[in-house]
Motif scaffolding. Structure first.
Motif, PDB file in Angstrom:
ATOM      1  N   ALA A  43      21.744 -36.992   4.739  1.00 22.53           N
ATOM      2  CA  ALA A  43      20.887 -35.885   4.307  1.00 22.53           C
ATOM      3  C   ALA A  43      19.796 -36.380   3.370  1.00 22.53           C
ATOM      4  CB  ALA A  43      21.739 -34.814   3.626  1.00 22.53           C
ATOM      5  N   ARG A  44      20.134 -37.319   2.498  1.00 22.56           N
ATOM      6  CA  ARG A  44      19.146 -37.860   1.572  1.00 22.56           C
ATOM      7  C   ARG A  44      18.062 -38.640   2.340  1.00 22.56           C
ATOM      8  NH1 ARG A  44      22.167 -40.156  -3.874  1.00 22.56           N
ATOM      9  NH2 ARG A  44      23.033 -38.134  -4.574  1.00 22.56           N
ATOM     10  N   LYS A  45      18.469 -39.360   3.359  1.00 18.82           N
ATOM     11  CA  LYS A  45      17.509 -40.128   4.141  1.00 18.82           C
ATOM     12  C   LYS A  45      16.510 -39.209   4.838  1.00 18.82           C
ATOM     13  CE  LYS A  45      17.196 -43.467   7.916  1.00 18.82           C
ATOM     14  NZ  LYS A  45      17.940 -44.267   8.922  1.00 18.82           N
ATOM     15  N   GLN A  46      17.033 -38.123   5.415  1.00 21.73           N
ATOM     16  CA  GLN A  46      16.150 -37.180   6.092  1.00 21.73           C
ATOM     17  C   GLN A  46      15.201 -36.517   5.099  1.00 21.73           C
ATOM     18  OE1 GLN A  46      18.750 -34.512   8.164  1.00 21.73           O
ATOM     19  NE2 GLN A  46      19.402 -36.057   9.671  1.00 21.73           N
ATOM     20  N   PHE A  47      15.725 -36.198   3.896  1.00 24.14           N
ATOM     21  CA  PHE A  47      14.887 -35.571   2.891  1.00 24.14           C
ATOM     22  C   PHE A  47      13.783 -36.527   2.436  1.00 24.14           C
ATOM     23  CE2 PHE A  47      14.338 -33.894  -1.574  1.00 24.14           C
ATOM     24  CZ  PHE A  47      13.655 -32.751  -1.187  1.00 24.14           C
ATOM     25  N   ALA A 106      15.691 -50.326 -12.079  1.00 22.41           N
ATOM     26  CA  ALA A 106      17.099 -50.393 -12.514  1.00 22.41           C
ATOM     27  C   ALA A 106      18.067 -50.396 -11.341  1.00 22.41           C
ATOM     28  CB  ALA A 106      17.421 -49.210 -13.436  1.00 22.41           C
ATOM     29  N   GLY A 107      17.607 -49.977 -10.167  1.00 25.40           N
ATOM     30  CA  GLY A 107      18.495 -49.911  -9.015  1.00 25.40           C
ATOM     31  C   GLY A 107      18.748 -51.281  -8.414  1.00 25.40           C
ATOM     32  N   LEU A 112      20.106 -49.292  -2.128  1.00 22.46           N
ATOM     33  CA  LEU A 112      19.212 -48.978  -1.016  1.00 22.46           C
ATOM     34  C   LEU A 112      20.000 -48.318   0.106  1.00 22.46           C
ATOM     35  CD1 LEU A 112      16.888 -52.135  -0.788  1.00 22.46           C
ATOM     36  CD2 LEU A 112      16.274 -49.824  -1.517  1.00 22.46           C
ATOM     37  N   GLY A 113      19.544 -47.186   0.544  1.00 25.81           N
ATOM     38  CA  GLY A 113      20.251 -46.449   1.574  1.00 25.81           C
ATOM     39  C   GLY A 113      21.301 -45.508   1.012  1.00 25.81           C
ATOM     40  N   ARG A 114      21.499 -45.504  -0.347  1.00 21.23           N
ATOM     41  CA  ARG A 114      22.463 -44.591  -0.972  1.00 21.23           C
ATOM     42  C   ARG A 114      21.754 -43.678  -1.960  1.00 21.23           C
ATOM     43  NH1 ARG A 114      27.825 -45.507  -1.041  1.00 21.23           N
ATOM     44  NH2 ARG A 114      27.949 -44.918  -3.258  1.00 21.23           N
ATOM     45  N   SER A 115      21.135 -44.279  -2.991  1.00 23.39           N
ATOM     46  CA  SER A 115      20.372 -43.465  -3.944  1.00 23.39           C
ATOM     47  C   SER A 115      18.887 -43.852  -3.960  1.00 23.39           C
ATOM     48  CB  SER A 115      20.955 -43.612  -5.348  1.00 23.39           C
ATOM     49  OG  SER A 115      20.901 -44.961  -5.766  1.00 23.39           O
ATOM     50  N   HIS A 116      18.509 -45.015  -3.380  1.00 26.17           N
ATOM     51  CA  HIS A 116      17.120 -45.445  -3.274  1.00 26.17           C
ATOM     52  C   HIS A 116      16.731 -45.545  -1.800  1.00 26.17           C
ATOM     53  CE1 HIS A 116      16.935 -47.482  -7.515  1.00 26.17           C
ATOM     54  NE2 HIS A 116      17.175 -46.169  -7.544  1.00 26.17           N
ATOM     55  N   PHE A 117      15.634 -44.890  -1.436  1.00 27.39           N
ATOM     56  CA  PHE A 117      15.174 -44.895  -0.030  1.00 27.39           C
ATOM     57  C   PHE A 117      13.702 -45.292   0.009  1.00 27.39           C
ATOM     58  CE2 PHE A 117      18.818 -42.146  -0.106  1.00 27.39           C
ATOM     59  CZ  PHE A 117      19.487 -42.438   1.076  1.00 27.39           C
ATOM     60  N   ILE A 118      13.358 -46.165   0.998  1.00 23.80           N
ATOM     61  CA  ILE A 118      11.972 -46.621   1.218  1.00 23.80           C
ATOM     62  C   ILE A 118      11.525 -46.159   2.608  1.00 23.80           C
ATOM     63  CG2 ILE A 118      10.446 -48.604   1.454  1.00 23.80           C
ATOM     64  CD1 ILE A 118      12.286 -50.138  -0.429  1.00 23.80           C
ATOM     65  N   GLY A 132       1.325 -48.855   3.272  1.00 26.72           N
ATOM     66  CA  GLY A 132       2.149 -48.893   2.052  1.00 26.72           C
ATOM     67  C   GLY A 132       3.527 -48.284   2.312  1.00 26.72           C
ATOM     68  N   GLN A 133       4.142 -47.741   1.279  1.00 26.56           N
ATOM     69  CA  GLN A 133       5.488 -47.147   1.412  1.00 26.56           C
ATOM     70  C   GLN A 133       5.686 -46.038   0.391  1.00 26.56           C
ATOM     71  OE1 GLN A 133       7.920 -50.602   0.749  1.00 26.56           O
ATOM     72  NE2 GLN A 133       8.033 -50.271  -1.492  1.00 26.56           N
ATOM     73  N   ILE A 134       6.600 -45.106   0.754  1.00 27.09           N
ATOM     74  CA  ILE A 134       7.025 -44.027  -0.153  1.00 27.09           C
ATOM     75  C   ILE A 134       8.408 -44.405  -0.700  1.00 27.09           C
ATOM     76  CG2 ILE A 134       7.543 -41.565  -0.406  1.00 27.09           C
ATOM     77  CD1 ILE A 134       4.625 -42.129   0.164  1.00 27.09           C
ATOM     78  N   GLU A 135       8.586 -44.381  -2.020  1.00 26.83           N
ATOM     79  CA  GLU A 135       9.871 -44.698  -2.655  1.00 26.83           C
ATOM     80  C   GLU A 135      10.479 -43.419  -3.253  1.00 26.83           C
ATOM     81  OE1 GLU A 135       8.388 -49.160  -4.073  1.00 26.83           O
ATOM     82  OE2 GLU A 135       8.708 -47.546  -5.547  1.00 26.83           O
TER      83      GLU A 135
END
Length: 511
Positions: A43-47, A106-107, A112-118, A132-135
């Motif tokens: 759900a976080r990834k989709q968001f 700090a992450g 990555l893939g749990r609380s941090h998504f690129i 570029g990228q959205i973090e």
């Protein structure tokens, strides 16, 4: 160590084990319990991808200022978000919410893939390709033990706890309706019915397994169901228990594994009469000395108790009569030994006891004194005022002597207006002091107590002797005191004289 579980607990654990096994099999075969951590991550990834699409759209239309204003608003709408940033291909942070740089730095790579998504973006105003990228940074997932468990494990734990309680209570209630007496052989029941005493057999949980015919006859209500019930729940037995403190005999028996006969019950049984029951209990032990039940007997001793009470009543009446007779005899003895007018001893009772005192004093070398007393010129009192006043003088004189004497002293009316006192443990000087106190009290009180005007002065004379003066018998000791009294009478009256003074004067006159 082997656990001794009761049947209800064993059945409960068996049913629970079967149910848990079935749940585990369904989860293994069908996967009916999804992983909540995986669902949350998806759900976080989709968001995060949805946020990237919105921001990329704004950047394509050269709306960087609008995108910068949208980022904080996104944080407010979803509590899971911590920060959002837009980074160019050369890793320059173009747009970001406050604290994004520190939160992102700090992450760790594990986040990555749990609380941090690129989310990479390829659209821009100046070029095509990877722009570029959205973090997007989310709050860390809840790593507590309960949340780390899968729904299947949680369900099994909750089911195990609640199921154990529910199964146990249900089985415990259901098993009460089973008839344990059906397993009792007929010959055993017949043997129990032949006993005159009321017999009850209890199981390890103190429930009634079997009763004999004598116990059934005790029931006020023959239709009352008693099998499988606790013995103390029987109506008439429970009422009889109200006046008894402590454990029941069967409780004590099963706890101590020893026979108990400490129970006495009073109960109103089927005949409507209050019956008295003696209760005994014996434990039933298995080969390992474990208590498997208890055998309780009730012996009706009402008739025997009534006979005993009647006997006790008769014995009490007899004892009361005996005590009354003893009181009357004591009163007769007192009347026979006490002068009725003065309350002092009479001569008949005084001298036997005085002789015992004398023998004891001579045999043990103890002190013993004797006082003879007489009212001076008592005949004139009777002649002048009458015998009624004379009796009052004697009574008052005796009351003063009794008051001044000790509990161990004996006061006696020797005859008429003459009195004597035996004083054990008293020497001549102490006895003389007693006589002197009495003399002074008589002189001060007797005349003043008479209803006469003018009031006469009543005086008395005393003679004192002691065992140390050489008396060989009680009679001689009394005679020596009488000689001392005679000396007082012929030397002015209203005085106290010791026998030693008489001897001294007699020796002087002879010389």
């Amino acid at each position: 160590m082997k656990l001794n579980l009761n049947p209800t607990t064993r059945i409960t654990l068996g049913l629970l084990s079967l149910a848990v096994t079935l749940l585990l099999a369904l989860d293994l075969l069908l996967g009916v319990f999804p992983d909540p951590a995986r669902q949350e991550t998806q759900a976080r990834k989709q968001f995060a991808e949805s946020i990237a699409i919105q921001v990329a759209s704004l950047l394509m239309h050269d709306s960087a200022d609008t995108a910068a204003a949208v980022l904080p608003e996104l944080l407010q709408r979803d509590a899971r978000l911590r920060s959002i940033g837009v980074r160019t291909a050369d890793m320059r942070l173009l747009l970001a919410t406050p604290s994004h740089a520190s939160d992102w730095a700090a992450g760790s790579d594990d986040e990555l893939g749990r609380s941090h998504f690129i989310v990479p973006i390829s659209a821009g105003t100046a070029s095509t390709g990877n722009w570029g990228q959205i973090e997007v940074s989310f709050k860390p997932l809840d790593n507590s033990l309960f949340n780390l468990l899968s729904p299947g494990v949680k369900l099994i734990l909750i089911f195990s706890l609640s199921g154990t309680l529910i199964y146990y209570l249900y089985l415990r209630r259901t098993l009460l309706h089973l008839d344990p007496s059906a397993a009792i052989p007929e010959r055993v029941q017949t043997a129990f019915d032949a006993m005159s005493e009321a017999i009850v057999v209890l199981d390890a949980r103190k429930r009634i397994v079997m009763v004999n015919r004598s116990f059934e006859k005790m029931q006020p209500d023959p239709n009352e169901q008693i099998i499988s019930r606790p013995l103390e729940s029987i109506t008439w037995l429970g009422k009889g228990r109200e006046h008894i403190s402590g454990d029941t005999p069967w409780d004590e028996c099963m706890r101590s594994k020893q026979p108990s006969d400490s129970g006495v019950y009073e109960a109103r049984l089927a005949d409507g009469k209050l019956r008295r029951l003696i209760t005994t209990a014996s434990p039933v032990l298995d080969a390992r000395n474990a208590v498997r039940g208890c055998l309780v007997s009730f012996n009706d001793v009402t008739d025997l108790d009534e006979a005993n009470h009647l006997l006790v009543s008769l014995m009490a009446d007899l004892s009361s009569s005996k005590e009354l007779l003893e009181v009357q005899n004591a009163e007769l003895q007192r009347l026979a030994s006490v002068d009725p007018m003065t309350g002092t001893r009479n001569r008949r009772s005084f001298f036997p006891e005085f002789e015992r005192m004398f023998d004891d004093a001579r045999g043990r070398s103890l002190q013993l004194s004797f006082i003879m007393a007489d009212i001076d010129k008592f005949k004139l009192v009777n002649d002048n005022y009458g015998h009624g006043i004379g009796d009052k003088v004697i009574q008052k004189f005796a009351a003063i002597m009794l008051r001044e004497a000790r509990d161990t002293d004996i006061v006696c009316r020797y005859g008429g207006e003459e009195f004597c006192i035996a004083l054990p443990g008293t020497d001549a000087e102490q006895a003389w002091q007693v006589a002197e106190r009495i003399r002074k009290a008589v002189q001060a009180e007797v005349g003043a107590a008479l209803p006469l005007d003018p009031q006469p002065v009543i005086t008395t004379s005393f003679g004192v002797s002691t065992v140390t003066a050489g008396a060989a018998s009680a009679d001689i000791l009394a005679d020596q005191a009488d000689q001392a009294l005679y000396y007082s009478k012929h030397n002015g009256r209203n005085r106290c004289t010791t026998y030693s003074l008489v001897i001294a004067n007699a020796a002087h006159e002879e010389a």
